[in-house]
Design an enzyme around this catalytic site. Sequence first.
Site, PDB file in Angstrom:
ATOM      1  N   ASP A   1       0.819  -1.207   0.000  1.00 50.14           N
ATOM      2  CA  ASP A   1       0.000   0.000   0.000  1.00 50.14           C
ATOM      3  C   ASP A   1       0.860   1.267   0.000  1.00 50.14           C
ATOM      4  OD1 ASP A   1      -2.326   1.580   0.267  1.00 50.14           O
ATOM      5  OD2 ASP A   1      -2.171   1.536   2.462  1.00 50.14           O
TER       6      ASP A   1
ATOM      7  N   GLU B   1       2.993  -8.590   7.350  1.00 50.17           N
ATOM      8  CA  GLU B   1       1.761  -9.253   6.933  1.00 50.17           C
ATOM      9  C   GLU B   1       1.916 -10.195   5.745  1.00 50.17           C
ATOM     10  OE1 GLU B   1      -1.494  -6.521   6.425  1.00 50.17           O
ATOM     11  OE2 GLU B   1      -1.431  -5.833   8.493  1.00 50.17           O
TER      12      GLU B   1
ATOM     13  N   TYR C   1      -7.343  -2.978  12.424  1.00 45.49           N
ATOM     14  CA  TYR C   1      -8.087  -1.797  11.951  1.00 45.49           C
ATOM     15  C   TYR C   1      -9.576  -1.951  12.268  1.00 45.49           C
ATOM     16  CZ  TYR C   1      -3.817  -0.210   9.726  1.00 45.49           C
ATOM     17  OH  TYR C   1      -2.536   0.249   9.510  1.00 45.49           O
TER      18      TYR C   1
ATOM     19  N   GLU D   1       0.326  -1.474  14.282  1.00 52.01           N
ATOM     20  CA  GLU D   1      -0.418  -0.541  13.415  1.00 52.01           C
ATOM     21  C   GLU D   1      -1.842  -0.423  13.918  1.00 52.01           C
ATOM     22  OE1 GLU D   1      -0.520  -1.364   9.165  1.00 52.01           O
ATOM     23  OE2 GLU D   1       1.613  -1.882   9.170  1.00 52.01           O
TER      24      GLU D   1
HETATM   25  C1  GCB Z   1      -1.691  -2.374   6.757  1.00 51.07           C
HETATM   26  C2  GCB Z   1      -0.392  -2.323   6.061  1.00 51.07           C
HETATM   27  C3  GCB Z   1      -0.009  -0.920   5.617  1.00 51.07           C
HETATM   28  C4  GCB Z   1      -1.211  -0.197   5.064  1.00 51.07           C
HETATM   29  C5  GCB Z   1      -2.274  -0.091   6.150  1.00 51.07           C
HETATM   30  C6  GCB Z   1      -3.548   0.582   5.633  1.00 51.07           C
HETATM   31  O1  GCB Z   1      -2.010  -3.331   7.429  1.00 51.07           O
HETATM   32  O2  GCB Z   1       0.643  -2.915   6.803  1.00 51.07           O
HETATM   33  O3  GCB Z   1       1.012  -1.011   4.663  1.00 51.07           O
HETATM   34  O4  GCB Z   1      -0.901   1.063   4.540  1.00 51.07           O
HETATM   35  O5  GCB Z   1      -2.602  -1.371   6.603  1.00 51.07           O
HETATM   36  O6  GCB Z   1      -3.675   1.796   5.744  1.00 51.07           O
HETATM   37  O7  GCB Z   1      -4.372  -0.123   5.078  1.00 51.07           O
END
Ligand code: GCB
Length: 641
Positions: free
Chosen positions: A203, A447, A500, A536
Amino acid sequence: MGRLLFAVCVVCAWDAAHLLGGGMLFPRDSPTREVKELNGLWSFRADFSPGRNAGFQQAWFSGPLRESGPVIDMPVPASYNDITQDARLRDFVGWVWYEKEVWIAVRWLRDGNTRIMLRVGSAHYYSVVWVNGEKVGQHEGGHLPFEADIGAVARKRNGTSCRITIAVNNTLDFHTLPPGRVEYLNHPKRYPSGYFVQSTHFDFFNYAGIHRSVLLYTTPKVYIDDITVVTNFSDSTGLLSYQVSVVGSTRPSVRVSLVDQDEKCVASSAGSSGLLKIVNINLWWPYLMHEKPGYLYTLEVQVTAEAGNSFLEDMYSLPVGVRTVQVTSTQFLINNKPFYFHGVNKHEDSDIRGKGLDWPLIVKDFNLLKWLGANSFRTSHYPYAEEVLQMCDRHGIVVIGESPGVGIKDVQSFENASLAHHLVVMEELVRRDKNHPSVVMWSVANEPAAEMPPAGPYIKTLVAHTKLLDWTRPVTFITNSNFAMDHGVPYVDVVCLNSYFSWYQDQGHLEVISLQLNEQFEDWHGKYQKPIIQSEYGADAVPGLHNDPPLMFTEEYQKAMLESYHSTFDQKRKKYLVGELVWNFADFMTGQSIMRVAGNKKGIFTRQRQPKAGAYVIRERYWRIANETGVMPAWSRYPCQ
Ligand code: GCB
């Protein structure tokens, strides 16, 4: 095109392995060494030919690049993508050519006992290098330095300038790191003939070009090739064991002295390896954990050796910090004290220069980290410039050093060819960064597709190999908390979880965060009995977009989401949570997709480094956490006096 690139890549992989013989000390001036930067404007030409192979077929390296066709000015270091108004160059896939004419000082050329090295800090992704039309080296990998001894070639043309040509190819395939795939879209009614696109599973935008400084530097023929330091302490005595490898002489005489910040020699020794004892040690402490964070000594290494009728001498000064790192089932310890990562994830990314090294940006980012009260970051998702790590050492910012193993999602990217290259990259990374006190842990990947059966053995091998390379630091890989447990996680020292909640699932439902986060922590710690870092978490916020009650993509939503995570973090950090790294420090560019609005907007700062509402939430929190330790002098306890 595919075939040509493939052939070159195979040679590159071999060559990269071949290059591992030597150390990779950061080039520094010393009484016996000189450094000359080749940054600035280079001539540049992208190979737009249908097969992207005209440059090799027509040997563009054999004469001045301008004679091959039209060239443009290109700044180095910088990604080339955002420099021009040409959309074809922004999304270019294939070979681009850089060239610079340089003068080499006559004293370098005349002295046959001087090695003349050409070093590229990084170029993404494959590079081939020529000097005056002669190939001097090639390298696979976009985030680590490579170098070539160009003395013999440069001396052939004494008295004229030297033409340096570097061809760089950004194509990613199943076995590169990060992996990618070139897809040919053979539908004559829908796509022009020969049409292809590069796809990836990560990403961030695949910026390309010469991203870090290009240098010429000298060493004597007998030279210090590598230094390894390992530190420890007992009460107030510091212990520094060192190993110096010297090339060019079988019987060099080695002397080392350790000099403190008052320029006082506090310990010295003779021999290529040994142990220095430092009384009244100033330990290296993280920012906000001590009044004097980031204390560095200088290890001055001096080598003398007979070479024929002459006597050669080499000197190299290495900044070193004395500190220890340990992990228990619930804690991360630095200098035997519990350390809590209150930090960020970053990217090397900014307007116009893309991933190019930029000093104003680096210094601004460090000022923002300190403003936030952040004590750490993870080099998501690839190794950052050495200059950044040197800043971390000096300012006491703790680093989790990550490999470019991101987006490993296709079964072919777990094959032996990928693993072999990944192991080489870990070797290059550890060799480059092993002496930085700021680097406290290695992350071998982000990941990887855990549901695929090869993921477990792949990660197991990587972790084991990295531990062999460096037994002094814990090793991890970053997993998504939605992924299956058991794939590689049993082998790591610290469990690093990305999640997330209320973003990619239960969209808009902030109220589920605390339940789901609690379940995540209890499950993973219950199963593995290892400390956990929330590596994260975050939400996109389009700067200036507001809604109250919060709606996804507004600054209010990002703020509320961060706050919802924080209450659970506060419960768990009393137990086994050892860190929280917000995703992301700043907005950054990505490939174009309906998931992204001109890039990923999960930054708490905009791409131009201005704070969003979320930045103030993090700032308030990080200073509060720092103040809880009570080691900070009252004047620095912002914002809670
Ligand atoms: C993740 C990734 C990261 C992305 C982020 C997102 O899990 O490790 O590279 O940018 O989520 O914002 O989706």
